[in-house]
Motif scaffolding. Structure first.
Motif, mmCIF file in Angstrom:
data_model
loop_
_atom_site.group_PDB
_atom_site.id
_atom_site.type_symbol
_atom_site.label_atom_id
_atom_site.label_comp_id
_atom_site.label_asym_id
_atom_site.label_seq_id
_atom_site.Cartn_x
_atom_site.Cartn_y
_atom_site.Cartn_z
ATOM 1 N N LEU A 137 -52.772 -28.515 3.718
ATOM 2 C CA LEU A 137 -52.550 -29.097 2.885
ATOM 3 C C LEU A 137 -54.064 -30.664 2.592
ATOM 4 O O LEU A 137 -54.198 -30.365 1.836
ATOM 5 C CB LEU A 137 -51.009 -29.595 2.247
ATOM 6 N N ALA A 138 -53.368 -31.286 3.318
ATOM 7 C CA ALA A 138 -54.797 -32.197 3.511
ATOM 8 C C ALA A 138 -56.901 -31.689 3.328
ATOM 9 O O ALA A 138 -57.253 -32.195 2.300
ATOM 10 C CB ALA A 138 -54.512 -33.205 4.397
ATOM 11 N N GLY A 139 -56.317 -30.614 4.094
ATOM 12 C CA GLY A 139 -57.493 -29.829 4.487
ATOM 13 C C GLY A 139 -57.929 -29.334 2.420
ATOM 14 O O GLY A 139 -59.526 -29.743 2.632
ATOM 15 N N ALA A 140 -57.153 -28.773 2.071
ATOM 16 C CA ALA A 140 -57.086 -28.075 0.841
ATOM 17 C C ALA A 140 -57.398 -28.707 0.095
ATOM 18 O O ALA A 140 -58.242 -28.606 -1.282
ATOM 19 C CB ALA A 140 -55.697 -27.297 0.694
ATOM 20 N N ASN A 193 -52.608 -37.142 14.463
ATOM 21 C CA ASN A 193 -50.857 -37.566 15.762
ATOM 22 C C ASN A 193 -50.646 -38.293 14.855
ATOM 23 O O ASN A 193 -50.027 -39.139 13.696
ATOM 24 C CB ASN A 193 -51.854 -38.677 16.814
ATOM 25 N N ALA A 194 -49.576 -37.468 14.939
ATOM 26 C CA ALA A 194 -48.034 -38.098 15.081
ATOM 27 C C ALA A 194 -47.766 -37.838 13.451
ATOM 28 O O ALA A 194 -46.932 -38.663 12.419
ATOM 29 C CB ALA A 194 -47.932 -40.421 15.212
ATOM 30 N N ARG A 195 -47.806 -36.369 12.834
ATOM 31 C CA ARG A 195 -47.616 -37.090 10.931
ATOM 32 C C ARG A 195 -46.921 -36.016 11.109
ATOM 33 O O ARG A 195 -46.080 -34.408 12.426
ATOM 34 C CB ARG A 195 -48.898 -36.499 10.987
ATOM 35 N N HIS A 225 -45.158 -36.474 5.190
ATOM 36 C CA HIS A 225 -46.552 -36.391 5.038
ATOM 37 C C HIS A 225 -47.153 -35.323 4.564
ATOM 38 O O HIS A 225 -48.063 -34.850 3.772
ATOM 39 C CB HIS A 225 -47.005 -36.674 6.139
ATOM 40 N N ALA A 226 -46.547 -34.505 4.589
ATOM 41 C CA ALA A 226 -46.902 -32.742 4.110
ATOM 42 C C ALA A 226 -46.334 -32.303 2.526
ATOM 43 O O ALA A 226 -46.972 -32.382 2.178
ATOM 44 C CB ALA A 226 -46.180 -31.301 5.026
ATOM 45 N N GLY A 227 -45.037 -33.282 3.111
ATOM 46 C CA GLY A 227 -44.542 -33.047 1.207
ATOM 47 C C GLY A 227 -45.251 -33.922 0.252
ATOM 48 O O GLY A 227 -45.269 -34.079 -0.950
ATOM 49 N N VAL A 272 -52.823 -39.377 4.589
ATOM 50 C CA VAL A 272 -51.998 -38.624 5.203
ATOM 51 C C VAL A 272 -52.537 -38.376 6.113
ATOM 52 O O VAL A 272 -52.132 -38.648 7.122
ATOM 53 C CB VAL A 272 -51.045 -36.959 4.196
ATOM 54 N N ALA A 273 -53.986 -38.217 6.000
ATOM 55 C CA ALA A 273 -54.219 -37.810 6.947
ATOM 56 C C ALA A 273 -55.929 -39.191 7.501
ATOM 57 O O ALA A 273 -56.100 -39.035 9.369
ATOM 58 C CB ALA A 273 -55.240 -36.004 7.093
#
Length: 264
Positions: A2-5, A118-120, A124-126, A184-185
Motif C-alpha cells: 500500500l505504501a508503494g502504491a 522493519n517492525a511495521r 500501519h497498513a490500516g 508509515v514507512a
C-alpha cells in the motif's frame, strides 16, 4: 504494498501537473520535513511514535511551501523553489538534532530517515489503506482532468478542465498520499520518481497512468523488501537504502536522456 502504491500515485500526479519528468513530492521538502519531524519528536516527545513526528513534520513542510509561494500550489516554479528552500531548512534541523543531542540514538534514527519496513504492523497498513480509500474518489474525479492537462493549460481550460484548480488539487492529493506513506514507512526515496516513468514505458502512453503507477510502486517496494530479506549481503538493511541505490542510477539515466533531448 500500500505504501508503494501511494508513492507511485503521488509521483504520477506530481509529474503530470508540473510537466517535470524529474519531479516528485520530495522536491517540495516533504521527505526532509518528515525526517525533521521524527528528529524533533525523538528529542522533545520521546513517548510519541515516530510516524506521528513524520506526519507532523511533512505537514509543516507542506504548509511552509504553500505560504512561501504566496499563491498556494498554483505556480509550479514557485512551488519547486520554495520546496528546495524548505528541504534545506528541514535537513539542517535534522542534522542539528542528530549531531548535537541524539548521539546514542543516531543509528536508530538514521534507519528510519532512509525508510524502513522493519517492525511495521497491521496498524500501519490500516493507516495507509485508509489514506488510499480517502484519495480514491478524488483520483477518479481528477483523472479526466489530468488527461486534459496533457494538452496544455489553455486547451485544458477551454475544454472544461480548469488547469489551475486541477493542478492545485492534484498536488494536494499527491502530497497527502506521500505524507501518509512516509508516516508509515519513512521517506523511502525514488519510488515516487521511478514509478510514473516505468508506467509510461510499459503503457506506451504519456498520460498520468494512475493505476499502472500505483501497481509499479507496489511492485518496486515489494522487490526492495524481498531483497533485504533474501539476499545475504543486503540482510538487515533498511529498504530505503536499496531504493536509493537503484533510484540514483535511474535518475542518472533520466538526466542523460533529458540532456540528449536538449541536444537533438
Amino acid at each position: 504494498i500500500l505504501a508503494g502504491a501511494a508513492f507511485g500515485l503521488s509521483g504520477s500526479l506530481f509529474q503530470t501537473v508540473t510537466r517535470n519528468p524529474l519531479g516528485s513530492p520530495d522536491v517540495l521538502g516533504l521527505a526532509a520535513g518528515a525526517g525533521a519531524g521524527v528528529a524533533v519528536v525523538s528529542l522533545f516527545a520521546t513517548g510519541l511514535p515516530a510516524p506521528i513526528g513524520a506526519l507532523a513534520g511533512a505537514g509543516v513542510a507542506i504548509g511552509l511551501v504553500a505560504i512561501a509561494t504566496g499563491s498556494g500550489f498554483s505556480s509550479t516554479s514557485r512551488v519547486i523553489i520554495a520546496g528546495i528552500a524548505v528541504a534545506a531548512m528541514a535537513t539542517a534541523v535534522t542534522q542539528f538534532v542528530v549531531t548535537a543531542t541524539l548521539r546514542d540514538e543516531a543509528g536508530r534514527l538514521a534507519a528510519y530517515l532512509v525508510g524502513s519496513l522493519n517492525a511495521r504492523d497491521l496498524g500501519h497498513a490500516g493507516l495507509i489503506g485508509m489514506a488510499l480509500l480517502v484519495a480514491l474518489p478524488l483520483l477518479i474525479a481528477l483523472n479526466p482532468r489530468l488527461q486534459l492537462m496533457e494538452l496544455g493549460d489553455e486547451l485544458a481550460t477551454s475544454l472544461g478542465g480548469n488547469a489551475t484548480t486541477t493542478r492545485t488539487w492534484a498536488i494536494v492529493v499527491s502530497l497527502m498520499l506521500a505524507a501518509m506513506a512516509v508516516a508509515v514507512a519513512g521517506p523511502i526515496a525514488f519510488i515516487a520518481l521511478m514509478s510514473p516513468h516505468a508506467a509510461r514505458m510499459l503503457a506506451r502512453s504519456s498520460g498520468p497512468n494512475l493505476l499502472a503507477s500505483a501497481l509499479i510502486g507496489a511492485v518496486l517496494m515489494v522487490l526492495a523488501d524481498l531483497s533485504v530479506q533474501q539476499v545475504p549481503v543486503l540482510d538487515g538493511l533498511p529498504v530505503g537504502i536499496i531504493t536509493a541505490g537503484f533510484g540514483g542510477v535511474f535518475l542518472g539515466y533520466l538526466l542523460l536522456r533529458e540532456f540528449r533531448k536538449g541536444q537533438a
